[in-house]
Write a protein that holds these residues in place. Structure first.
Motif, PDB file in Angstrom:
ATOM      1  N   SER A 491       0.974  -1.551  -0.096  1.00  0.00           N
ATOM      2  CA  SER A 491      -0.239   0.119   0.247  1.00  0.00           C
ATOM      3  C   SER A 491       0.419   1.574   0.223  1.00  0.00           C
ATOM      4  CB  SER A 491      -1.290   0.505   1.884  1.00  0.00           C
ATOM      5  OG  SER A 491       0.063  -0.018   2.785  1.00  0.00           O
ATOM      6  N   ASP A 492       0.364   1.865  -0.857  1.00  0.00           N
ATOM      7  CA  ASP A 492       0.928   3.800  -0.498  1.00  0.00           C
ATOM      8  C   ASP A 492       0.689   4.768  -0.791  1.00  0.00           C
ATOM      9  OD1 ASP A 492       4.264   2.674  -1.333  1.00  0.00           O
ATOM     10  OD2 ASP A 492       3.043   1.771  -3.000  1.00  0.00           O
ATOM     11  N   THR A 493       0.626   5.399   0.331  1.00  0.00           N
ATOM     12  CA  THR A 493       0.144   6.618  -0.105  1.00  0.00           C
ATOM     13  C   THR A 493       0.671   7.946   0.221  1.00  0.00           C
ATOM     14  OG1 THR A 493      -0.004   6.536   2.749  1.00  0.00           O
ATOM     15  CG2 THR A 493      -2.144   5.593   1.573  1.00  0.00           C
ATOM     16  N   VAL A 494       0.391   9.094  -0.356  1.00  0.00           N
ATOM     17  CA  VAL A 494       0.678  10.269  -0.381  1.00  0.00           C
ATOM     18  C   VAL A 494       0.060  11.191   0.500  1.00  0.00           C
ATOM     19  CG1 VAL A 494       1.956  12.525  -1.838  1.00  0.00           C
ATOM     20  CG2 VAL A 494       1.686  10.001  -2.169  1.00  0.00           C
ATOM     21  N   SER A 495       0.799  12.092   1.376  1.00  0.00           N
ATOM     22  CA  SER A 495      -0.625  12.999   2.069  1.00  0.00           C
ATOM     23  C   SER A 495       0.419  14.492   2.113  1.00  0.00           C
ATOM     24  CB  SER A 495      -0.735  12.189   3.818  1.00  0.00           C
ATOM     25  OG  SER A 495      -0.802  11.287   3.732  1.00  0.00           O
ATOM     26  N   HIS A 496      -0.614  15.300   2.612  1.00  0.00           N
ATOM     27  CA  HIS A 496       0.128  17.349   2.799  1.00  0.00           C
ATOM     28  C   HIS A 496      -0.450  17.546   4.063  1.00  0.00           C
ATOM     29  CE1 HIS A 496       1.067  21.203   1.707  1.00  0.00           C
ATOM     30  NE2 HIS A 496       0.137  21.223   1.043  1.00  0.00           N
ATOM     31  N   GLU A 497       0.509  18.334   4.689  1.00  0.00           N
ATOM     32  CA  GLU A 497      -0.482  18.299   5.905  1.00  0.00           C
ATOM     33  C   GLU A 497      -1.014  18.038   6.352  1.00  0.00           C
ATOM     34  OE1 GLU A 497      -1.571  22.981   4.865  1.00  0.00           O
ATOM     35  OE2 GLU A 497       0.320  22.912   4.537  1.00  0.00           O
ATOM     36  N   GLY A 498      -1.115  16.090   6.468  1.00  0.00           N
ATOM     37  CA  GLY A 498      -2.161  15.462   6.912  1.00  0.00           C
ATOM     38  C   GLY A 498      -3.234  14.945   6.224  1.00  0.00           C
ATOM     39  N   GLU A 499      -3.867  15.717   5.062  1.00  0.00           N
ATOM     40  CA  GLU A 499      -4.714  15.605   4.000  1.00  0.00           C
ATOM     41  C   GLU A 499      -3.990  14.411   3.148  1.00  0.00           C
ATOM     42  OE1 GLU A 499      -7.517  16.017   3.944  1.00  0.00           O
ATOM     43  OE2 GLU A 499      -7.935  16.891   6.490  1.00  0.00           O
ATOM     44  N   ILE A 500      -4.701  13.382   3.019  1.00  0.00           N
ATOM     45  CA  ILE A 500      -4.551  11.846   2.361  1.00  0.00           C
ATOM     46  C   ILE A 500      -4.871  12.479   0.150  1.00  0.00           C
ATOM     47  CG2 ILE A 500      -4.897   9.794   0.780  1.00  0.00           C
ATOM     48  CD1 ILE A 500      -5.462   8.394   4.140  1.00  0.00           C
ATOM     49  N   GLU A 501      -3.042  12.843  -0.107  1.00  0.00           N
ATOM     50  CA  GLU A 501      -3.625  13.156  -1.964  1.00  0.00           C
ATOM     51  C   GLU A 501      -4.063  11.702  -2.824  1.00  0.00           C
ATOM     52  OE1 GLU A 501       0.174  15.558  -2.320  1.00  0.00           O
ATOM     53  OE2 GLU A 501      -1.072  16.771  -1.692  1.00  0.00           O
TER      54      GLU A 501
END
Length: 560
Positions: A491-501
């Motif tokens: 699994s991969d996730t990309v987040s910005h300031e706590g929000e998943i993009e």
């Protein structure tokens, strides 16, 4: 929350898909004995590609490399939104080992896998694809190409192999071109430099026969490196390393009738002799592995198409930018015979600056320290029973910064790798007692890369799990029964300031069983599922028995 539901829950807040969902492959025929996998094709944009043919209907019947010339497509000069390698291989009916196949362009490895074994009456064919978009810089200019698929054809081994390959280039759409124009001061979305660690100018793997042997190259890079990755393939071969997950300490190998070296191997990456990354090793099983009947017609996970392991070297970007030569090397802990190895360095530059400066601020990688435990006993008949287990658990932090045209960018990589291999034995000296070897192995990888500063602060998290179970029983009658479960979860996730993009998940598993040499009860199944936060979803399940395909189920996990 499961990985699947975690991605689904974030989908509603994300932008629409930039790529089309995978195009369903033509279903294979029920009752066919031909090689088949549930793996999906590489997702493509909804545009018409230009194609460059690398080679067509080349016969592989010896151990010579086959050369070809590469040139970028004149009709699609770029930029390209997607670049996909497509290759088709076949093997004639007869007798032949599984073989290793490599494709190289400009000395860079663009495909690494093994071949399917034929049977006396059944030839086999298969299709593989690899997303080369990250390697775009390699493909911008003409270069020499090479295919390595060593094969022996004589009175005993009778089957030739054949292959064709091309690359599909998908032109960038206007919105993608606009995005590129507005991000010239940021790191490229694809690498600016794609550099090989291989045997020579045209490619070739390097064989590592002991822990001191290294795949290495020295680079003097531009002085504006902002990000760097290293893609590594460590293919285990030879008497002590092909089945490394079945090995035991050398002093026990004889009495347990197994290979030496313990059931633990690990790749180590260094820069100028200092630890720079770790490469867990996936336990690939080739189509001749353990029992060839297990893999007819469904091969094991990734057998035909290895996935390189990517090491993030970005914390070292400031060091790599200092204008000095730097030696990047890959070794294998605990290996003995042998690993076939290649790697590719991907370098991303700061386009708004000719020089960046920076340094490594933390590096706690250290050396592996596996723990071995044995619980064995020997009865009056000389039969050894009990368990041999080895574990390795390490967590480390690598951090660094670079001063760029868009500010000071800090990168921190936190990784945890847990490995365990436990084997249960009944190892007799008498031919009248059943031999048993049951292996339970698991590798769990958790990696988080945090980028602070610059234009795109973000957090990238990757989770992988690689389970393997092998149960082998060999009774006195000379047969043996094998059951295997092998998986690959990511699994991969990309987040910005706590929000998943964005996010994605992949699940791939096989479960073969066979009684060799009769083939009685032979069966196999594969299940492949992938989904991402754009709404793309792929699901296919295959079943087989008696060496032929018996069932196909598409879309079951996608709610269709």
């Amino acid at each position: 929350m499961s990985l699947r539901f975690r991605v689904a829950a974030s989908a509603s807040i994300l932008a629409s898909a930039a790529l089309a969902q995978p195009v369903p492959q033509k279903p294979p025929a029920i009752g066919s004995a031909n090689t088949v996998t549930a793996d999906p094709p590489v997702p493509r944009p909804p545009t018409t590609p230009c194609r460059v043919q690398l080679f067509t209907d080349v016969r592989f019947a010896d151990f010579s490399s086959k050369s070809f010339s590469y040139a970028p497509p004149a009709a699609c000069p770029g930029p390209w939104e997607k670049v996909v390698l497509e290759a088709d291989f076949s093997v004639e009916a007869g007798r032949q080992f599984d073989r290793t196949a490599n494709l190289w362009i400009g000395g860079v490895n663009v495909y690494f896998g093994t071949t399917a074994e034929p049977s006396r009456t059944v030839g086999r064919s298969w299709h593989v694809e690899r997303d080369l978009t990250d390697y775009t810089a390699l493909l911008l200019s003409p270069s020499a190409g090479r295919t390595d698929l060593g094969n022996l054809v004589n009175g005993t081994f009778t089957s030739s192999l054949w292959g064709s390959a091309d690359i599909a280039f998908y032109p960038a759409r206007e919105d993608d071109r606009d995005s590129r124009r507005h991000s010239r001061d940021e790191p490229s979305s694809t690498a600016d430099l794609v550099l090989p660690l291989s045997a020579g100018p045209t490619g070739g793997t390097v064989a590592l026969f002991d822990p001191k042997a290294a795949l290495a190259a020295t680079f003097t890079l531009p002085t504006n490196v902002e990000k760097a990755w290293l893609d590594v393939v460590l293919q285990h071969q030879g008497a002590n390393d092909e089945f490394w997950y079945a090995c035991v300490p050398g002093d026990l190998a004889g009495q347990l009738q197994s290979c030496a070296g313990t059931g633990f191997r690990e790749g180590e990456v260094s820069i100028d002799g200092q630890p720079a990354g770790v490469v867990p090793i996936y336990p690939w099983i080739f189509t001749g592995g353990i029992d060839p009947l297990l893999w007819r017609p469904i091969p094991s996970v990734q057998t035909l198409n290895f996935i390189p392991y990517r090491v993030d070297l970005t914390p070292f970007a400031g060091v790599l930018s200092n204008g000095q030569p730097h030696r990047i090397a890959v070794t294998v802990f605990n290996n003995s015979q042998f690993f076939s190895t290649t790697a590719t360095l991907l370098v991303f530059l700061d386009h708004g600056s000719r020089r960046v400066t920076g340094e490594v601020t933390a590096n706690t990688i250290g050396a592996p320290a596996p723990v071995l435990q044995t619980h064995l006993s020997t009865d009056s008949q000389g039969t050894v029973t009990g368990t041999v287990a080895i574990t390795s658990s390490r967590q480390f932090v690598v951090a660094g910064f670079v001063r760029t045209s868009h500010g000071k960018v800090r990168t921190q990589v936190v990784q945890k790798i847990d490995f365990s291999n436990s084997q249960q034995f009944v190892s007799p000296t008498s031919a009248q007692v059943t031999f048993v070897q049951n292996i339970t192995q698991r590798t769990d990888i958790s990696s988080t890369t945090t980028v602070r500063g610059g234009e795109r602060p973000r957090e990238v998290s990757t989770r992988m799990s690689w389970p393997l179970e092998v149960d082998l029983t060999a009774p006195p009658d000379g047969t043996f029964q094998t059951t295997i479960h092998q998986g690959y979860e990511r699994s991969d996730t990309v987040s910005h300031e706590g929000e998943i993009e964005s996010g994605s998940i992949v699940s791939n598993s096989v479960t073969p069983t066979d009684n060799f040499p009769s083939g009685q009860g032979q069966a196999n199944s594969q299940h492949y599922f992938s989904a991402d936060s754009t709404g793309a979803c792929y699901s296919r399940s295959l079943t087989a028995a008696g060496g032929v395909l018996t069932g196909i189920v598409d879309g079951a996990d996608c709610g269709r």
